[in-house]
Motif scaffolding. Structure first.
Motif, short mmCIF file in Angstrom:
data_model
loop_
_atom_site.label_atom_id
_atom_site.label_comp_id
_atom_site.label_asym_id
_atom_site.label_seq_id
_atom_site.Cartn_x
_atom_site.Cartn_y
_atom_site.Cartn_z
N GLN A 169 0.69 -1.34 0.06
CA GLN A 169 0.03 -0.06 -0.13
C GLN A 169 0.85 1.24 0.06
OE1 GLN A 169 -2.98 -0.23 3.06
NE2 GLN A 169 -3.13 2.14 3.09
N GLN A 170 0.37 2.32 -0.52
CA GLN A 170 1.17 3.44 -0.82
C GLN A 170 0.64 4.31 0.57
OE1 GLN A 170 3.68 4.97 -2.58
NE2 GLN A 170 3.68 2.91 -3.70
N VAL A 171 1.36 4.92 1.13
CA VAL A 171 0.96 5.66 2.37
C VAL A 171 1.81 6.96 2.30
CG1 VAL A 171 0.70 3.69 4.02
CG2 VAL A 171 2.94 4.89 3.96
N ALA A 172 1.01 8.06 2.82
CA ALA A 172 1.74 9.41 2.99
C ALA A 172 2.36 9.45 4.32
CB ALA A 172 0.71 10.26 2.85
N ALA A 173 3.17 10.74 4.28
CA ALA A 173 4.00 11.13 5.51
C ALA A 173 2.93 11.44 6.63
CB ALA A 173 4.77 11.82 5.40
N GLY A 174 2.92 10.80 7.54
CA GLY A 174 2.08 10.80 8.95
C GLY A 174 0.97 10.06 9.03
N ASP A 175 0.91 9.19 8.01
CA ASP A 175 -0.34 8.16 8.09
C ASP A 175 -0.07 7.22 9.14
OD1 ASP A 175 -1.19 7.88 4.51
OD2 ASP A 175 -1.72 9.34 6.00
N VAL A 176 -1.17 6.78 9.68
CA VAL A 176 -1.06 5.71 11.01
C VAL A 176 -1.08 4.45 10.21
CG1 VAL A 176 -2.22 4.76 12.88
CG2 VAL A 176 -2.59 7.21 12.56
N LEU A 177 0.05 3.75 10.57
CA LEU A 177 0.36 2.38 10.05
C LEU A 177 -0.28 1.40 10.93
CD1 LEU A 177 4.15 2.67 9.00
CD2 LEU A 177 1.97 2.85 7.64
N VAL A 178 -0.07 1.57 12.39
CA VAL A 178 -0.52 0.62 13.26
C VAL A 178 -1.19 1.53 14.51
CG1 VAL A 178 -0.05 -1.32 14.81
CG2 VAL A 178 1.20 -1.20 12.77
N LEU A 179 -2.40 1.01 14.87
CA LEU A 179 -3.18 1.68 15.88
C LEU A 179 -3.20 0.96 17.25
CD1 LEU A 179 -4.78 4.51 16.30
CD2 LEU A 179 -6.81 3.07 15.44
N GLY A 180 -3.05 1.45 18.33
CA GLY A 180 -2.97 0.76 19.50
C GLY A 180 -4.28 0.37 20.25
N ARG A 181 -5.09 -0.46 19.67
CA ARG A 181 -6.12 -1.10 19.97
C ARG A 181 -6.57 -2.56 19.66
NH1 ARG A 181 -10.84 2.35 16.45
NH2 ARG A 181 -10.69 0.98 14.51
N VAL A 182 -7.07 -3.09 20.49
CA VAL A 182 -7.39 -4.41 19.88
C VAL A 182 -9.00 -4.64 20.13
CG1 VAL A 182 -5.44 -5.61 20.46
CG2 VAL A 182 -7.09 -5.30 22.35
N ALA A 183 -9.61 -5.62 19.32
CA ALA A 183 -11.07 -5.72 19.46
C ALA A 183 -11.39 -6.91 20.46
CB ALA A 183 -11.63 -6.13 18.07
N GLY A 184 -12.48 -6.75 21.43
CA GLY A 184 -12.77 -7.77 22.13
C GLY A 184 -13.65 -8.80 21.47
N ALA A 185 -13.76 -9.97 22.43
CA ALA A 185 -14.84 -10.82 21.86
C ALA A 185 -16.50 -10.29 21.60
CB ALA A 185 -14.76 -11.95 22.79
N ASP A 186 -16.48 -8.85 22.42
CA ASP A 186 -17.99 -8.32 22.05
C ASP A 186 -17.90 -7.47 21.10
OD1 ASP A 186 -17.87 -6.12 25.12
OD2 ASP A 186 -16.50 -7.01 23.26
N GLY A 187 -16.68 -7.35 20.18
CA GLY A 187 -16.55 -6.32 19.12
C GLY A 187 -16.13 -4.94 19.94
N ALA A 188 -16.03 -4.69 21.23
CA ALA A 188 -15.64 -3.30 21.66
C ALA A 188 -14.02 -3.39 21.51
CB ALA A 188 -16.35 -3.20 22.99
N TYR A 189 -13.80 -1.96 21.32
CA TYR A 189 -12.23 -2.02 21.25
C TYR A 189 -11.42 -1.63 22.47
CZ TYR A 189 -12.20 -2.11 15.96
OH TYR A 189 -12.29 -2.42 14.79
N LYS A 190 -10.47 -2.15 22.70
CA LYS A 190 -9.87 -1.99 24.30
C LYS A 190 -8.45 -1.19 23.76
CE LYS A 190 -7.99 -4.40 28.03
NZ LYS A 190 -7.67 -5.64 28.67
N GLU A 191 -7.94 -0.45 24.50
CA GLU A 191 -6.85 0.34 24.06
C GLU A 191 -5.74 -0.34 24.55
OE1 GLU A 191 -7.99 4.83 24.24
OE2 GLU A 191 -6.39 4.53 25.29
N THR A 192 -4.51 -0.32 23.76
CA THR A 192 -3.56 -0.99 24.16
C THR A 192 -2.23 -0.35 23.65
OG1 THR A 192 -2.30 -3.21 24.18
CG2 THR A 192 -3.81 -2.48 22.16
N PHE A 193 -0.99 -1.10 23.76
CA PHE A 193 0.17 -0.31 23.20
C PHE A 193 0.40 -1.02 22.03
CE2 PHE A 193 2.92 -3.87 24.63
CZ PHE A 193 2.06 -4.30 25.83
N VAL A 194 1.31 -0.51 21.28
CA VAL A 194 1.65 -1.12 19.87
C VAL A 194 2.98 -1.62 19.97
CG1 VAL A 194 2.43 -0.38 17.61
CG2 VAL A 194 0.65 0.79 18.64
#
Lengths: 306, 89
Positions: free
Chosen positions: A208-233
């Motif tokens: 994929q082509q990305v631009a400077a400043g684009d987020v490559l990896v976000l610090g969150r994981v999806a739980g079993a219920d579909g809700a996101y939980k914050e975490t570190f990368v």
């Protein structure tokens, strides 16, 4: 085996060895019988048989004389004659033993000795104080509480030496916990060659082509219920990107200097933050109107891991 | 003295209890005897014991009776000879 408590006798008479037979027939064992003369014999018997000896030879033609006792028996007799001394010695030993367990002083040493007053309070709460009895269990409790009480104390020791309890407190540096990254961003525009995500959510794909400043990896994981939980990368990304650099000048020598300057500039600008490694894949230089335009194709390795 | 029982049971095919003189002799040091019934003679150079089957003579120098009683006797000193004087072997 020879008895520990013995009495020695001297027997005089004709054929004193016959006296030994008389004793043996009456069940008295004889030890160390030694002839000291033609009509004299020394021997020893167990202390409990001593009275029997006189009874056996009472009224006989033998003269029996008690000459002494074994060393052990003499010692016991001497002790029995001095009951006060024995009691005093026993009392002294008992007091010494008891006093050895007593605490008469508390010393606080070490680089964190400024906490001496509070340390003594902690010890008293754990059961160790002046005129109290010391126990390893209480010392262990005090040790744990001292470490918990003082945040900047890295080492605490409680030990007893004689009647003095020595507390050693050593201060340690407080290490700051590094902040964990919550996202990985592209420092330059380019193509994602590799993307490995151990923790977090990938926001780009390989190729994929990305631009400077684009987020490559976000610090969150999806739980079993579909809700996101914050975490570190925790991730690694290899980015193929370009870098442009322009410098005034001309000529072959200036081009070489421009290429070197471009590489240095790329390292200065891009090798920071999450960028761990930079490799120059291609370099191009072109002279344009008194200036040298340098274009670099770089492979940039980005890594965030804990 | 278990060794004696082993020797006797092997030699005569069964006589376990031997009531005669039994002696263990350590040359120059001591002599230990069993089944002793009395002391016939005692000097610094000689001790003669009476047993049920004769007399046993212990000869040497500086002899002393280290233990005597209940049928046992121990003679210490420079023991040079243990001899059966009379009676059955």
């Amino acid at each position: 085996m020879k008895p520990l408590f013995r009495d020695s006798f001297c027997i005089e008479g004709l054929s004193p060895h016959r006296a030994l037979d008389r004793l043996a027939r009456r069940g008295v064992r004889v030890f160390d019988a030694c002839k000291t003369g033609p009509a004299r014999l020394n021997f020893a018997v167990s202390a409990k048989d001593a009275e029997k000896v006189f009874a056996i030879f009472a009224g006989s033609c033998y003269t029996v004389t008690k000459t002494g006792s074994s060393r052990a028996k003499r010692l016991v007799a001497a002790v029995r004659r001095r009951p006060g001394f024995v009691c005093g010695a026993a009392l002294f030993l008992a007091l010494s033993f008891a006093a050895d367990g007593l605490v008469l002083r508390v010393d606080v040493t070490g680089s964190a000795a400024r906490y001496a007053a509070r340390a003594e309070e902690v010890l008293a709460e754990a059961g160790i104080g002046v005129f109290s009895f010391y126990s390893e269990e209480a010392a262990g409790r005090a040790r744990s509480r001292l470490l918990a009480e003082f945040a900047d104390v890295a080492f605490a020791e409680v030990e007893k030496s004689g009647c003095v309890v020595r507390v050693t407190l050593e201060a340690g540096e407080i290490a700051e916990v590094p902040a964990r990254k919550s996202e990985l961003r592209a420092p330059a525009s380019g193509e994602v060659e590799e993307l490995t995500v151990l923790r977090g959510e990938a926001c780009a794909e390989e190729g994929q082509q990305v631009a400077a400043g684009d987020v490559l990896v976000l610090g969150r994981v999806a739980g079993a219920d579909g809700a996101y939980k914050e975490t570190f990368v925790s991730a690694r990304c290899v980015l193929r990107c370009g870098y442009a650099f322009t410098v005034a000048g001309g000529g072959e020598e200036a081009v070489r200097r421009a290429l070197a300057a471009a590489r240095l500039s790329a390292e200065r600008d891009l090798l920071q933050g999450d960028a761990a490694e930079l490799t120059v894949l291609e370099e191009h230089a072109a002279e344009q109107g008194g200036a040298i335009a340098v274009t670099l194709v770089l492979r940039l390795v980005l890594a965030v891991s804990y | 003295m278990r060794l004696f029982e082993e020797i006797l049971s092997g030699a005569d095919g069964g006589e376990v209890a031997f009531s005669g003189a039994k002696a263990v002799f350590l040359g120059g040091r001591c002599a230990a005897l069993e089944n002793v019934r009395g002391i016939f003679a005692y000097t610094a150079g000689e001790v003669v014991f009476e047993t049920s089957r004769g007399r046993v003579r212990v000869a040497g120098e500086d002899l002393r009776i280290a233990r005597y009683g209940e049928g046992d006797a121990l003679v210490e000193g420079k023991v040079r000879l243990v001899e059966l004087l009379e009676g059955e072997a």
